[in-house]
Scaffold this active site. Structure first.
Site, short mmCIF file in Angstrom:
data_model
loop_
_atom_site.label_atom_id
_atom_site.label_comp_id
_atom_site.label_asym_id
_atom_site.label_seq_id
_atom_site.Cartn_x
_atom_site.Cartn_y
_atom_site.Cartn_z
N HIS A 142 43.15 49.95 56.41
CA HIS A 142 44.52 50.46 56.48
C HIS A 142 44.51 51.98 56.38
CE1 HIS A 142 48.35 51.72 54.45
NE2 HIS A 142 48.79 51.12 55.54
N HIS A 185 41.11 52.85 54.84
CA HIS A 185 40.58 52.34 53.58
C HIS A 185 40.61 50.81 53.56
CE1 HIS A 185 42.33 56.28 51.80
NE2 HIS A 185 41.15 56.50 52.33
N ASP A 229 38.06 61.00 53.10
CA ASP A 229 38.49 60.60 54.44
C ASP A 229 37.84 61.46 55.53
OD1 ASP A 229 40.01 58.64 53.24
OD2 ASP A 229 41.91 59.71 53.48
N ASP A 232 35.52 50.59 46.90
CA ASP A 232 36.18 51.38 47.94
C ASP A 232 35.29 51.56 49.16
OD1 ASP A 232 38.39 51.67 46.33
OD2 ASP A 232 37.98 53.75 45.79
N TYR A 270 52.99 50.74 47.91
CA TYR A 270 52.01 49.68 48.11
C TYR A 270 52.20 48.64 47.02
CZ TYR A 270 49.45 53.76 50.00
OH TYR A 270 49.08 54.89 50.65
N LYS A 289 47.59 43.89 50.84
CA LYS A 289 48.60 44.91 50.50
C LYS A 289 49.90 44.60 51.22
CE LYS A 289 45.26 48.70 50.81
NZ LYS A 289 44.97 49.96 51.50
N GLN A 348 49.78 44.98 41.22
CA GLN A 348 49.87 46.42 41.05
C GLN A 348 50.79 47.00 42.11
OE1 GLN A 348 46.00 48.37 40.68
NE2 GLN A 348 46.72 49.96 42.06
N ASP A 349 51.65 47.92 41.71
CA ASP A 349 52.47 48.69 42.65
C ASP A 349 52.05 50.14 42.53
OD1 ASP A 349 53.88 46.42 43.32
OD2 ASP A 349 55.80 47.11 42.57
#
Length: 183
Positions: free
Chosen positions: A119, A63, A168, A143, A132, A72, A48-49
């Site tokens: 990160h 995260h 956050d 998560d 990413y 990543k 995945q990008d």
């Protein structure tokens, strides 16, 4: 492209391309499977990008993912960011190690972050686009977020935080997350 091991985080690498600049601008290879493979990272593992755009002062993180984690490859494709990696792998020789990077569109450097590391980053320009490359499809149930201002981590964020997501801003401390993982 040159790969350099990050001493503070076992298994992390900084990839530095060689941009070619002239009067038109520049050209830079930002990913090279052979170079990635040469340090033991499987280039075919990325599935995945993603990209995020942030205004100056925005903070995203810290995260990571529970379970098998998530590796990543992170790059600032436009603007400049202060990037942070924290090793949360209990069996790692660099457990609780921290590393900081200045990533920008000028250098096009990328940081490989192994699974099990937290990160986060702060945008130093307006805007800053962060790209990413991720090795697992996203699963929101996995998560994990850690407070970016946790005094035990003492991360030297370079700017006042102008904005952060509710997730956050309300994140638990590192000690709370580690205690929860012990159960």
């Amino acid at each position: 492209m040159k790969a350099t091991e990050v001493p503070a985080i076992a298994g992390a690498y900084l990839f530095e391309p060689t941009p070619y600049a002239d009067e038109r601008g520049f050209f830079s290879r930002t990913f090279d499977a052979d170079v990635v493979r040469s340090v033991g990272v499987d280039p075919d593992a990325f599935v995945q990008d993603s990209v995020s755009r942030s205004a100056r002062g925005v903070l995203r993180g810290l995260h990571l993912r529970s379970g098998a984690g998530e590796a990543k490859l992170v790059r600032c494709s436009y603007g400049r960011i202060f990037d942070v990696v924290v090793d949360l792998r209990p069996d790692s020789p660099t457990y609780l190690g921290r590393a900081f990077f200045d990533l920008s569109d000028v250098t096009q450097r990328s940081v490989y972050i192994p699974a099990g590391c937290a990160h986060g980053f702060q945008a130093l320009t307006d805007p800053a686009d962060t790209s990413y490359r991720i090795d697992r499809p996203h699963d929101p149930a996995e998560d994990v977020t850690i407070a970016y201002d946790d005094p035990d981590l003492a991360i030297p964020w370079p700017l006042p935080v102008t904005s952060a997501s509710p997730r956050d801003r309300e994140a638990p401390s590192l000690a709370q997350v580690l205690k929860q993982w012990e159960k």
